[in-house]
Design a protein around this motif. Structure first.
Motif, PDB file in Angstrom:
ATOM      1  N   LYS A 299      55.491 -54.032  34.076  1.00  0.00           N
ATOM      2  CA  LYS A 299      56.531 -54.661  34.012  1.00  0.00           C
ATOM      3  C   LYS A 299      56.815 -55.130  35.557  1.00  0.00           C
ATOM      4  O   LYS A 299      57.032 -54.480  36.468  1.00  0.00           O
ATOM      5  N   LEU A 300      56.856 -56.604  35.617  1.00  0.00           N
ATOM      6  CA  LEU A 300      57.129 -57.169  37.076  1.00  0.00           C
ATOM      7  C   LEU A 300      58.664 -57.350  37.189  1.00  0.00           C
ATOM      8  O   LEU A 300      59.046 -58.254  36.321  1.00  0.00           O
ATOM      9  N   LEU A 301      59.285 -56.758  38.007  1.00  0.00           N
ATOM     10  CA  LEU A 301      60.749 -56.799  38.197  1.00  0.00           C
ATOM     11  C   LEU A 301      61.109 -58.034  39.043  1.00  0.00           C
ATOM     12  O   LEU A 301      62.457 -58.550  39.007  1.00  0.00           O
ATOM     13  N   GLY A 302      60.475 -58.554  39.882  1.00  0.00           N
ATOM     14  CA  GLY A 302      60.614 -59.566  40.647  1.00  0.00           C
ATOM     15  C   GLY A 302      59.624 -59.789  41.825  1.00  0.00           C
ATOM     16  O   GLY A 302      59.017 -59.035  42.279  1.00  0.00           O
ATOM     17  N   GLN A 303      59.576 -61.047  42.471  1.00  0.00           N
ATOM     18  CA  GLN A 303      58.678 -61.251  43.592  1.00  0.00           C
ATOM     19  C   GLN A 303      59.324 -60.647  44.814  1.00  0.00           C
ATOM     20  O   GLN A 303      60.292 -61.018  45.276  1.00  0.00           O
ATOM     21  N   ALA A 304      58.237 -60.020  45.567  1.00  0.00           N
ATOM     22  CA  ALA A 304      58.773 -59.381  46.972  1.00  0.00           C
ATOM     23  C   ALA A 304      58.473 -60.220  47.850  1.00  0.00           C
ATOM     24  O   ALA A 304      59.049 -60.392  48.925  1.00  0.00           O
ATOM     25  N   SER A 305      57.219 -60.816  47.632  1.00  0.00           N
ATOM     26  CA  SER A 305      56.745 -61.679  48.924  1.00  0.00           C
ATOM     27  C   SER A 305      55.596 -62.522  48.290  1.00  0.00           C
ATOM     28  O   SER A 305      54.797 -62.156  47.245  1.00  0.00           O
ATOM     29  N   GLY A 306      55.290 -63.908  48.797  1.00  0.00           N
ATOM     30  CA  GLY A 306      54.024 -64.426  48.518  1.00  0.00           C
ATOM     31  C   GLY A 306      53.122 -64.926  49.515  1.00  0.00           C
ATOM     32  O   GLY A 306      52.221 -65.734  49.499  1.00  0.00           O
ATOM     33  N   ARG A 307      53.556 -64.088  50.637  1.00  0.00           N
ATOM     34  CA  ARG A 307      52.800 -64.226  51.739  1.00  0.00           C
ATOM     35  C   ARG A 307      51.544 -63.008  52.014  1.00  0.00           C
ATOM     36  O   ARG A 307      51.872 -61.750  51.799  1.00  0.00           O
ATOM     37  N   THR A 308      50.422 -63.382  51.969  1.00  0.00           N
ATOM     38  CA  THR A 308      49.199 -62.407  52.388  1.00  0.00           C
ATOM     39  C   THR A 308      49.320 -61.542  53.372  1.00  0.00           C
ATOM     40  O   THR A 308      48.886 -60.343  53.451  1.00  0.00           O
ATOM     41  N   ASP A 309      50.033 -62.090  54.471  1.00  0.00           N
ATOM     42  CA  ASP A 309      50.084 -61.146  55.789  1.00  0.00           C
ATOM     43  C   ASP A 309      51.165 -60.296  55.712  1.00  0.00           C
ATOM     44  O   ASP A 309      51.583 -59.484  56.617  1.00  0.00           O
ATOM     45  N   ASP A 310      51.808 -60.288  54.620  1.00  0.00           N
ATOM     46  CA  ASP A 310      52.981 -59.076  54.311  1.00  0.00           C
ATOM     47  C   ASP A 310      52.365 -57.990  53.379  1.00  0.00           C
ATOM     48  O   ASP A 310      52.873 -56.965  53.374  1.00  0.00           O
ATOM     49  N   ALA A 311      50.725 -58.037  53.328  1.00  0.00           N
ATOM     50  CA  ALA A 311      50.225 -56.880  52.438  1.00  0.00           C
ATOM     51  C   ALA A 311      50.485 -55.572  53.161  1.00  0.00           C
ATOM     52  O   ALA A 311      50.871 -54.227  52.761  1.00  0.00           O
ATOM     53  N   GLU A 312      50.282 -55.374  54.413  1.00  0.00           N
ATOM     54  CA  GLU A 312      50.296 -54.072  55.116  1.00  0.00           C
ATOM     55  C   GLU A 312      51.831 -53.612  54.967  1.00  0.00           C
ATOM     56  O   GLU A 312      52.026 -52.298  54.776  1.00  0.00           O
ATOM     57  N   ARG A 313      52.789 -54.376  55.199  1.00  0.00           N
ATOM     58  CA  ARG A 313      54.002 -54.025  55.035  1.00  0.00           C
ATOM     59  C   ARG A 313      54.410 -53.381  53.821  1.00  0.00           C
ATOM     60  O   ARG A 313      55.498 -52.416  53.657  1.00  0.00           O
ATOM     61  N   TYR A 314      53.845 -53.711  52.424  1.00  0.00           N
ATOM     62  CA  TYR A 314      54.095 -53.185  51.285  1.00  0.00           C
ATOM     63  C   TYR A 314      52.922 -52.225  50.800  1.00  0.00           C
ATOM     64  O   TYR A 314      52.809 -51.830  49.667  1.00  0.00           O
ATOM     65  N   GLY A 315      52.002 -51.706  51.734  1.00  0.00           N
ATOM     66  CA  GLY A 315      50.928 -50.730  51.550  1.00  0.00           C
ATOM     67  C   GLY A 315      49.764 -51.426  50.693  1.00  0.00           C
ATOM     68  O   GLY A 315      49.030 -50.536  50.172  1.00  0.00           O
ATOM     69  N   LEU A 316      49.688 -52.584  50.816  1.00  0.00           N
ATOM     70  CA  LEU A 316      48.639 -53.319  49.808  1.00  0.00           C
ATOM     71  C   LEU A 316      47.476 -54.085  50.675  1.00  0.00           C
ATOM     72  O   LEU A 316      46.699 -54.546  50.343  1.00  0.00           O
ATOM     73  N   HIS A 317      47.375 -53.452  52.197  1.00  0.00           N
ATOM     74  CA  HIS A 317      46.383 -53.661  52.869  1.00  0.00           C
ATOM     75  C   HIS A 317      45.019 -52.714  52.383  1.00  0.00           C
ATOM     76  O   HIS A 317      45.077 -51.874  51.507  1.00  0.00           O
ATOM     77  N   GLU A 318      43.801 -53.209  52.801  1.00  0.00           N
ATOM     78  CA  GLU A 318      42.569 -52.801  51.983  1.00  0.00           C
ATOM     79  C   GLU A 318      42.579 -51.163  52.445  1.00  0.00           C
ATOM     80  O   GLU A 318      42.091 -50.664  51.449  1.00  0.00           O
ATOM     81  N   ALA A 319      43.030 -50.652  53.358  1.00  0.00           N
ATOM     82  CA  ALA A 319      43.037 -49.077  53.737  1.00  0.00           C
ATOM     83  C   ALA A 319      43.882 -48.551  52.869  1.00  0.00           C
ATOM     84  O   ALA A 319      44.070 -47.255  52.999  1.00  0.00           O
ATOM     85  N   GLY A 320      45.136 -49.074  52.287  1.00  0.00           N
ATOM     86  CA  GLY A 320      46.061 -48.424  51.997  1.00  0.00           C
ATOM     87  C   GLY A 320      46.505 -48.519  50.486  1.00  0.00           C
ATOM     88  O   GLY A 320      46.890 -47.469  49.867  1.00  0.00           O
ATOM     89  N   ARG A 321      45.836 -49.667  49.881  1.00  0.00           N
ATOM     90  CA  ARG A 321      46.132 -50.119  48.604  1.00  0.00           C
ATOM     91  C   ARG A 321      45.080 -49.003  47.718  1.00  0.00           C
ATOM     92  O   ARG A 321      44.240 -48.451  48.056  1.00  0.00           O
ATOM     93  N   VAL A 322      45.405 -48.938  46.258  1.00  0.00           N
ATOM     94  CA  VAL A 322      44.580 -48.528  45.446  1.00  0.00           C
ATOM     95  C   VAL A 322      44.269 -49.639  44.240  1.00  0.00           C
ATOM     96  O   VAL A 322      45.121 -50.307  43.658  1.00  0.00           O
ATOM     97  N   LEU A 323      42.975 -49.856  44.278  1.00  0.00           N
ATOM     98  CA  LEU A 323      42.586 -50.942  43.415  1.00  0.00           C
ATOM     99  C   LEU A 323      41.976 -50.515  41.965  1.00  0.00           C
ATOM    100  O   LEU A 323      41.201 -49.593  41.919  1.00  0.00           O
ATOM    101  N   VAL A 324      42.693 -50.800  41.083  1.00  0.00           N
ATOM    102  CA  VAL A 324      42.193 -50.335  39.736  1.00  0.00           C
ATOM    103  C   VAL A 324      41.831 -51.481  38.828  1.00  0.00           C
ATOM    104  O   VAL A 324      42.274 -52.695  38.591  1.00  0.00           O
ATOM    105  N   THR A 325      40.614 -51.359  38.329  1.00  0.00           N
ATOM    106  CA  THR A 325      40.020 -52.501  37.464  1.00  0.00           C
ATOM    107  C   THR A 325      39.681 -51.848  36.048  1.00  0.00           C
ATOM    108  O   THR A 325      39.005 -51.136  35.798  1.00  0.00           O
ATOM    109  N   ALA A 326      40.045 -52.646  35.107  1.00  0.00           N
ATOM    110  CA  ALA A 326      40.018 -52.108  33.647  1.00  0.00           C
ATOM    111  C   ALA A 326      39.203 -53.045  32.820  1.00  0.00           C
ATOM    112  O   ALA A 326      39.113 -54.409  33.103  1.00  0.00           O
TER     113      ALA A 326
END
Length: 329
Positions: A92-119
């Motif tokens: 469930k996507l509740l809303g868009q927080a950002s559309g900028r790739t340079d915000d990734a670290e702010r939201y914990g989505l940088h490579e060192a902090g994220r969890v990448l799941v592939t199904a």
């Protein structure tokens, strides 16, 4: 008076500005309707990559109808795998927080902090989900879907869900059988004397059905000590039944990657359903504490698995039973 009028004007202007901002927020929120992402196919593999540490990668795959986890293909807990699949299948996507790739670290989505799941299913990728931080309320999280740069606020603490490990996904079950199928139990304790206290075998003896006025009734089986003794040993059926019921399933506290082979201290052979389950306990001692006494510890093994394990403290007494514990008072 003029100053008082000026203050009112400023206050009213401030209220007007806040009202405009509120209206704009409502308008923007209205545009960002909640989205529900789902797919129908059932994945047959999940790959979870936590940050950049390759050693933390969790690979889960279904083979011959069973879920396995890790390089050594340990049996996985189906309920745990089911919850992981459910979390990536329905988002469930509740809303868009950002559309900028340079915000990734702010939201914990940088490579060192994220969890990448592939199904995946039959080698085809069904979804990739990049999971960032959970919110402070632990009820939402920040995600990116299928490699797209948009950052969304998603329902659920997905970081806590997917930041798992092989040990957490691995099944803790060793065996399980119907206690009514037990026909005999043998206990062997190394170091005890030749008495039956720590070395005994009990067996089940089926009773003949008795005919009553209402019809034929089935008599409950009786457990006997399988040994010749000078004086008869009467077992307490209630105590025996309770003990045997506790032995009908076994779950580990934790699995051990390595354990040195040595002579067991206690061995139980459980004969159930035409099969024998052998559980062995191995004693060791921890380093002496301040009181100078070393704490006795146990590891265990079972004929149903090639791996050693530890048992929860409340389970251990089930495998340390003495004959006197089963006698009638």
């Amino acid at each position: 008076m003029k100053q008082l009028g000026l203050r009112k004007v400023v206050l009213l202007c401030g209220i007007a500005v806040l009202f405009v901002v509120y209206v704009l927020q409502l308008a923007l929120t209205g545009r960002q309707k909640m989205q529900e992402l789902s797919f129908a196919e059932e994945p047959d593999s999940l790959l979870i990559q936590i940050g950049t540490d390759v050693s933390q990668t969790v690979a889960i795959a279904k083979e011959d109808g069973a879920w396995l986890v890790g390089d050594k293909k340990y049996p996985a807990a189906e309920s745990t795998v089911d919850s992981l699949i459910a979390a990536i299948k329905e988002i469930k996507l509740l809303g868009q927080a950002s559309g900028r790739t340079d915000d990734a670290e702010r939201y914990g989505l940088h490579e060192a902090g994220r969890v990448l799941v592939t199904a995946s299913k039959d080698g085809k990728v069904l979804r990739t989900l990049s999971v960032g931080k959970d919110t402070s309320t632990k009820s939402q999280s920040y995600v990116q879907v299928d490699g797209k740069p948009q950052i969304y606020l998603a329902g659920g603490a997905l970081h806590a869900t997917f930041a798992t490990s092989v040990a957490a996904v691995r099944s803790k079950a060793v065996y399980s059988f119907d206690a009514s199928t037990l026909t005999a139990v043998s206990v062997s304790t190394v170091g005890t004397d030749s008495s039956l206290e720590g070395n005994f075998r009990i067996r089940k003896e089926e009773q003949a059905a008795a005919e009553t006025e209402e019809g034929v009734s089935v008599a409950a089986p009786v457990w006997h000590l399988d040994a010749e003794t000078e004086e008869p040993v009467e077992l307490d059926e209630s105590k025996v039944s309770s003990w045997l019921s506790s032995l009908s399933s076994l779950n580990v506290d934790s699995w051990l990657d390595d354990a040195s082979a040595r002579a067991p201290e206690i061995v139980l052979d459980l004969e159930a359903g035409g099969k024998t389950y052998t559980v062995s306990l191995y004693a060791s001692y921890a380093e002496a504490g301040e009181d100078g006494e070393a704490e006795k510890q146990y590891t265990a093994s079972c004929s149903e698995t090639p791996y050693y394990f530890t048992l929860p403290s409340y389970v251990l007494p089930r495998f340390q039973k003495k004959l006197s514990d089963l006698k009638k008072d």
